[in-house]
Structure formats: structure tokens, C-alpha cells
Design an enzyme around this catalytic site. Structure first.
Site, PDB file in Angstrom:
ATOM      1  N   HIS A 139       0.344  -1.515   0.136  1.00  0.00           N
ATOM      2  CA  HIS A 139       0.526  -0.096  -0.264  1.00  0.00           C
ATOM      3  C   HIS A 139       0.461   1.461  -0.128  1.00  0.00           C
ATOM      4  O   HIS A 139       0.967   2.352   0.124  1.00  0.00           O
ATOM      5  CB  HIS A 139      -0.776   0.017   1.099  1.00  0.00           C
ATOM      6  CG  HIS A 139      -1.979  -1.013   0.661  1.00  0.00           C
ATOM      7  ND1 HIS A 139      -3.155  -1.681   1.018  1.00  0.00           N
ATOM      8  CD2 HIS A 139      -1.119  -2.508   2.324  1.00  0.00           C
ATOM      9  CE1 HIS A 139      -3.140  -2.503   1.776  1.00  0.00           C
ATOM     10  NE2 HIS A 139      -2.265  -2.922   2.207  1.00  0.00           N
ATOM     11  N   LYS A 150      17.122  21.050 -11.195  1.00  0.00           N
ATOM     12  CA  LYS A 150      16.743  19.942 -11.443  1.00  0.00           C
ATOM     13  C   LYS A 150      17.449  18.631 -12.099  1.00  0.00           C
ATOM     14  O   LYS A 150      18.417  18.662 -12.934  1.00  0.00           O
ATOM     15  CB  LYS A 150      15.510  19.676 -12.196  1.00  0.00           C
ATOM     16  CG  LYS A 150      14.164  20.061 -11.649  1.00  0.00           C
ATOM     17  CD  LYS A 150      13.140  19.747 -10.349  1.00  0.00           C
ATOM     18  CE  LYS A 150      13.042  18.934 -10.995  1.00  0.00           C
ATOM     19  NZ  LYS A 150      11.615  19.523 -10.899  1.00  0.00           N
TER      20      LYS A 150
END
Ligand code: ARG
Length: 466
Positions: free
Chosen positions: A162, A289
């Protein structure tokens, strides 16, 4: 080599008007099926030989056909073949080129053949080749994964269910999970190959032929394992294409899931891996980035392959027997799915070879000791406590630890030995993710011994044949 096509049709006879150019443009498939050139010629060579052997052509005629076709095949393999945009399809272009080369004897090549069985054969030969090539590529990716697993055999990471922290696992075990998936993908490709490799040639347009041909000889010459049993089915069956593309769809799903795992792992939040500069991309705005575009493209591309699978099935579902022109679209879908799969596997191989694992960062992921709650419960079971009872007791320990801001194992060591005879408080205190992994003994589990064995077994299984 260029085709000379003025009256570039295989079916002009019964028509009094020329085809409207818009129809020609719309119906032409040469832009797509030119890729089948080599398979078309190989099929024609086998067909021409058979016609000669059966006496439908003289020996000399068959030899001229085979000679011309062989030259064409060489040109194709040299990369000297250019699709002629004026040709209706690849079959037409090859025949036109052959006629330009060897003269009117080329008109005999299509004896006892239709483009319907011809195109089915071409696509089958292509799919067979592709299934083999992809198998080799996937095996290379598996080898890269096994090597990465071996190189990081001692690295423990949190395992998730999960997407919530569950139990510690070896990073190697996680990588090997994908090796298993890829092995099933190869199995599906091999299985599909068995049904791809059947010759439809000799089915004619749909009914077979009154001429004395030998279908089995053609199949044998092409290395195919048999002939399609029903001519109607032979020209309209595209199950083999669906099987190939659905095998690729599942492969695409696996690659996409792997890409997603790596994307998560490359975030600062997970911090399990650092993107190699050579396999990452930057941002035009944000100087800091480093982005996982490669992985995102792979994940997105899976959608294209899955869509291809649906497209093929949808094309087929309403088709009456036998051949219908709808089937012309099959090739675009198959080629797109093949290209997408092959390019994804192709770039993932070096990507995996350049995986940079952030060992020091991973240590921090393991600091929370909730990951070992199940181990504490299993320790209670070892001392005779029913699993449900143990689960409940450890659940209470976890809650208390959370409320009091203490470590689970300390609360466990302080409270559980009071109720369970023989439980060793010190052993509980020592429990950590590394130990948790080391304690796994079940076959196929994440225990270091099992993982070591799995790596050795895969190495043996994946050894290249040659
Ligand atoms: N381009 C066609 C295809 O891909 C070849 C077969 C054409 N047959 C026909 N009867 N029009 O399906």
C-alpha cells in the site's frame, strides 16, 4: 533501387476508370508495410521454388524468379531498398521491381497466391523474428538486473505494501522480482512464437487453389512448423498478432512498474538511488533539477502498447470471414508496439547498468523500527503464542511506542517478556531491519541465503547460449 511503377496495380483488368488519387492515397499501405520487404521476398523465393518443383513453372522460369528475388533481398538487406510512395503496398512494389529486373516471367510469381495469404505470411515471419529479437533483449535486461542485484547484495531497504512501510527486504530481492516477471514475458513470447510460426501460404484469397501446389514444402523452406489447417481461417486469422502484442502489453506493464519504482526511489523523499547524469535530464527553468524522463517515457509508453492490444482486438471482433481490408491496420499497431517495447528494453539495459545506489542515505530509511513489528510477533509465535494473539500484543506495543515516543523494540523488550515465558528481552532489543532480513528462511523470501541462491540460479539460467 527504385521501382518503375506507371500502371502500378495488381488488379487493373476489370476497371474502366483510373482510381481517384484520394482513394489511392487513403488505401495505400506502403508507408507502413515497407518494413515487411525482406519477409515478402523470402516468402516469394520459397513460393517460386515450390512452383518450380511442382511443375507449375519450368525449372528455368523458377530459377529466373529466384535469381531476381535474391538480388532484391540483397538490396533490401544492404539498406538499398526505397519504398515507392506510388505503390499500393509492399507486395505490389516488390512484384513491380521484379518485373523491371527480369521481365514478363515475373508475372508468373503470383501463381496460386493472393495478397491475402501473402500478407498473413509476411506478418507472421516478421512477428517470429521480432519475438526472437525481443527475447534476446529481455534476457540482456535480466542479466543487467542480476548483476545489479549481485553488486548490492547487502543493501537492505524498506519493503512496502500500500506504499506504506511494511517489512525490510534486500534491494537485490526487489530487483530479482523483475527478473521473474521478465522471464514470464519471455515465456509468453516463446509460446506465441509457436502459433506465429505456421504458414498460411497456399490458402489463396480464401478458398485454396485448383493448382497442384505443395504448401508443406513452402512452410518447411521458411522454417515454419506447419501449415494453417483452414484456408478461410488462414487469411483472416490475426490471433498471432494479438498474442504477440498482448505479450508486449504485459511486458510494458512490467517495465512501467519498474520505471515507477525507480522514479520513487530517485526522489529525495526515498533517496534510494541517484540518477546517473548520463541517464537523466534537466529542466529548462529550474537549474537544480535532475529528472527521470527516461523512466517516465517508458511508463507512458506502456499506455501505447496496451492501447495497441485493444486496437487489434477491436479491429477483429466484428469481422466476417474471411479477409477484410480492415486488417491492413494491424501492421501499424504491431510495429508501434514492437518499436515501443524494443526501445524501452534497449534503454533500460544501460540504465540498470548505471544504477547508483545511495547506500548512506538508505541507512536513514531504516531508522524507524516499526519495520520489525512482524519479526517481534514471529518471535512470540516461536515461543508458543498463537499468531493472532501475538499480532494483537505487538499492535498494542506499537501503539504505546507511538504515544510515548519510544522505540518499538524497547517497549517490546520491556513489556512482552512479562507475559511470555522464555522471551529474551535483549534479543528483542537487538532486532533491526538487517537482522529481520537475515532471519528470513523461507524459499523465495528475502533471506540473504535465498537471494544469494537466486542470483546464482539466474546467472546459470541466463548464461548466453553461444
Ligand atoms: N495491404 C494489404 C494488407 O495489408 C494487403 C492485402 C490486400 N488484399 C486485398 N484483397 N486488398 O492487408
Amino acid at each position: 533501387m527504385k521501382a518503375r511503377t506507371s500502371q502500378n496495380k495488381l488488379w487493373g483488368g476489370r476497371f474502366r476508370k483510373p482510381t481517384d488519387p484520394r482513394v489511392e492515397r487513403f488505401t495505400s499501405s506502403i508507408g507502413v508495410d515497407a518494413r515487411l520487404a525482406r519477409y515478402d521476398v523470402r516468402g516469394s523465393i520459397a513460393h517460386a521454388r515450390m512452383l518450380g518443383a511442382c511443375g507449375l513453372l519450368s525449372r528455368a522460369e523458377a530459377a529466373r524468379l529466384v535469381g531476381g528475388l535474391t538480388k532484391l533481398l540483397r538490396a533490401i538487406e544492404r539498406g538499398a531498398f526505397k519504398p515507392d510512395p506510388r505503390a499500393e503496398d509492399i507486395h505490389t512494389q516488390i512484384e513491380t521491381m521484379l518485373k523491371a529486373m527480369i521481365g514478363p516471367v515475373a508475372n508468373k510469381l503470383h501463381t496460386a497466391r493472393s495478397r491475402n495469404d501473402q500478407v498473413a505470411l509476411d506478418l507472421r515471419l516478421y512477428c517470429r523474428d521480432v519475438a526472437e529479437q525481443l527475447d534476446g533483449q529481455i534476457a540482456a535486461l535480466q542479466r543487467a538486473l542480476v548483476d545489479a542485484a549481485a553488486a548490492h547484495q547487502d543493501v537492505v531497504i524498506p519493503g512496502y505494501t500500500h506504499l506504506q512501510r511494511a517489512q525490510p527486504v534486500l534491494l537485490a530481492h526487489h530487483l530479482l522480482a523483475y527478473v521473474e516477471m521478465l522471464q514470464r514475458d519471455r515465456g509468453r513470447l516463446a509460446d506465441a512464437k509457436g502459433r506465429i510460426n505456421i504458414s498460411p501460404l497456399g490458402a489463396g484469397a480464401l478458398a485454396g487453389t485448383s493448382l497442384p501446389i505443395n504448401r508443406r514444402a513452402v512452410a518447411r523452406a521458411l522454417g515454419m512448423s506447419g501449415v494453417a489447417g483452414n484456408s478461410l481461417d488462414a487469411v483472416s486469422d490475426r490471433d498471432f498478432a494479438v498474442e504477440l502484442v498482448s505479450a508486449l502489453a504485459l511486458l510494458g506493464v512490467h517495465l512501467s512498474r519498474f520505471a515507477e519504482d525507480l522514479i520513487l526511489w530517485a526522489t529525495e523523499e526515498f533517496g534510494i538511488l541517484e540518477l546517473d547524469d548520463a541517464f537523466a535530464t534537466g529542466s529548462s527553468l529550474m537549474p537544480q533539477k535532475k529528472n527521470p524522463d527516461v523512466l517516465e517515457l517508458i511508463r507512458g509508453q506502456a499506455g501505447i502498447i496496451l492501447g495497441g492490444c485493444t486496437a487489434l482486438l477491436t479491429m477483429l471482433k466484428g469481422l466476417p470471414l474471411a479477409y477484410n481490408r480492415d486488417l491492413q491496420w494491424d501492421k501499424a499497431v504491431v510495429f508501434q508496439a514492437v518499436d515501443a517495447s524494443s526501445s524501452a528494453v534497449g534503454v533500460l539495459i544501460p540504465f540498470v547498468q548505471h544504477l547508483r545506489i545511495r547506500r548512506s542515505r538508505i541507512g536513514r530509511l531504516l531508522e524507524s523500527d516499526e519495520l520489525c513489528a512482524t519479526d517481534i510477533a514471529e518471535e512470540l509465535v516461536r515461543h508458543g503464542v498463537a499468531f493472532r494473539t501475538a499480532h494483537e500484543a505487538v499492535g498494542r506495543v506499537v501503539r504505546e511506542a507511538a504515544v510515548r515516543g519510544r522505540r518499538v523494540r524497547d517497549v517490546a523488550a520491556a513489556s512482552l517478556p512479562l507475559f511470555v515465558r522464555g522471551l529474551d528481552a535483549r534479543a528483542l532489543r537487538r532486532l533491526d531491519p538487517r537482522q529481520s532480513v537475515a532471519r528470513k528462511v523461507s524459499e523465495g523470501g528475502t533471506g540473504p541465503r535465498q537471494v544469494r541462491q537466486a542470483i546464482a540460479q539466474w546467472r546459470r539460467r541466463l548464461r548466453p547460449a553461444r
